[in-house]
Scaffold this motif. Structure first.
Motif, PDB file in Angstrom:
ATOM      1  N   VAL A 299       0.876  -1.298   0.095  1.00  0.00           N
ATOM      2  CA  VAL A 299       0.114  -0.007   0.028  1.00  0.00           C
ATOM      3  C   VAL A 299       0.743   1.209   0.060  1.00  0.00           C
ATOM      4  CG1 VAL A 299      -1.755   1.368   1.347  1.00  0.00           C
ATOM      5  CG2 VAL A 299      -2.035  -1.076   1.303  1.00  0.00           C
ATOM      6  N   GLU A 300       0.798   2.274  -0.993  1.00  0.00           N
ATOM      7  CA  GLU A 300       1.472   3.494  -0.953  1.00  0.00           C
ATOM      8  C   GLU A 300       0.679   4.448  -0.771  1.00  0.00           C
ATOM      9  OE1 GLU A 300       3.907   3.816  -4.486  1.00  0.00           O
ATOM     10  OE2 GLU A 300       4.629   1.747  -4.415  1.00  0.00           O
ATOM     11  N   MET A 301       0.973   5.278   0.060  1.00  0.00           N
ATOM     12  CA  MET A 301       0.051   6.446   0.395  1.00  0.00           C
ATOM     13  C   MET A 301       0.895   7.969   0.217  1.00  0.00           C
ATOM     14  SD  MET A 301      -1.834   5.340   3.590  1.00  0.00           S
ATOM     15  CE  MET A 301      -0.786   4.437   4.490  1.00  0.00           C
ATOM     16  N   GLU A 302       0.388   8.762  -0.593  1.00  0.00           N
ATOM     17  CA  GLU A 302       0.958   9.964  -0.867  1.00  0.00           C
ATOM     18  C   GLU A 302       0.612  10.898   0.266  1.00  0.00           C
ATOM     19  OE1 GLU A 302      -0.077  11.142  -4.911  1.00  0.00           O
ATOM     20  OE2 GLU A 302       1.409   9.768  -5.566  1.00  0.00           O
ATOM     21  N   PRO A 303       1.302  12.141   0.443  1.00  0.00           N
ATOM     22  CA  PRO A 303       0.972  13.133   1.473  1.00  0.00           C
ATOM     23  C   PRO A 303      -0.606  13.629   1.112  1.00  0.00           C
ATOM     24  CG  PRO A 303       2.961  13.696   0.614  1.00  0.00           C
ATOM     25  CD  PRO A 303       2.568  12.500  -0.020  1.00  0.00           C
ATOM     26  N   ALA A 304      -0.892  13.855  -0.209  1.00  0.00           N
ATOM     27  CA  ALA A 304      -2.458  14.164  -0.269  1.00  0.00           C
ATOM     28  C   ALA A 304      -3.114  13.110   0.262  1.00  0.00           C
ATOM     29  CB  ALA A 304      -2.667  14.320  -1.855  1.00  0.00           C
ATOM     30  N   ASP A 305      -3.005  11.905   0.315  1.00  0.00           N
ATOM     31  CA  ASP A 305      -3.920  10.701   0.515  1.00  0.00           C
ATOM     32  C   ASP A 305      -3.773  10.777   2.284  1.00  0.00           C
ATOM     33  OD1 ASP A 305      -4.228   9.504  -1.877  1.00  0.00           O
ATOM     34  OD2 ASP A 305      -2.209   8.490  -1.597  1.00  0.00           O
ATOM     35  N   LEU A 306      -2.868  10.938   2.825  1.00  0.00           N
ATOM     36  CA  LEU A 306      -2.723  11.111   4.235  1.00  0.00           C
ATOM     37  C   LEU A 306      -3.599  12.287   4.700  1.00  0.00           C
ATOM     38  CD1 LEU A 306       0.856  10.308   4.885  1.00  0.00           C
ATOM     39  CD2 LEU A 306      -0.907   8.995   5.270  1.00  0.00           C
ATOM     40  N   LEU A 307      -3.815  13.510   3.983  1.00  0.00           N
ATOM     41  CA  LEU A 307      -4.353  14.490   4.444  1.00  0.00           C
ATOM     42  C   LEU A 307      -6.046  14.327   4.063  1.00  0.00           C
ATOM     43  CD1 LEU A 307      -2.479  17.343   2.772  1.00  0.00           C
ATOM     44  CD2 LEU A 307      -2.675  17.008   5.112  1.00  0.00           C
TER      45      LEU A 307
END
Length: 75
Positions: free
Chosen positions: A37-45
């Motif tokens: 699973v890869e999460m970009e900063p925008a996903d975390l926000l």
């Protein structure tokens, strides 16, 4: 963790957590298959916006309490 999909429910076991190319990466297995699973900063926000404000306030107060407790000298 559990992953639900049209073909069934599978346990997701995290084996490694890392940061690569600015992304948070969870590596592990979903049932018998390797998964990532890869999460970009925008996903975390986006995920942070899903958390109710009340829960964020309570977590912040709890964190401040723990920090305060650990910074006090034992008597």
């Amino acid at each position: 963790m559990k992953v639900s999909s049209p073909v069934g429910e599978f346990p997701f076991e995290v084996k490694r957590l890392s940061i690569r190319r600015g992304r948070l990466v969870l590596e592990g297995s979903m049932g018998a298959w390797p998964a990532r699973v890869e999460m970009e900063p925008a996903d975390l926000l986006h995920m942070a916006r899903l958390v109710p404000l009340r829960a964020i306030v309570v977590a912040g107060i709890a964190l401040l309490g723990l920090i305060g407790r650990s910074s006090r000298k034992p008597r």
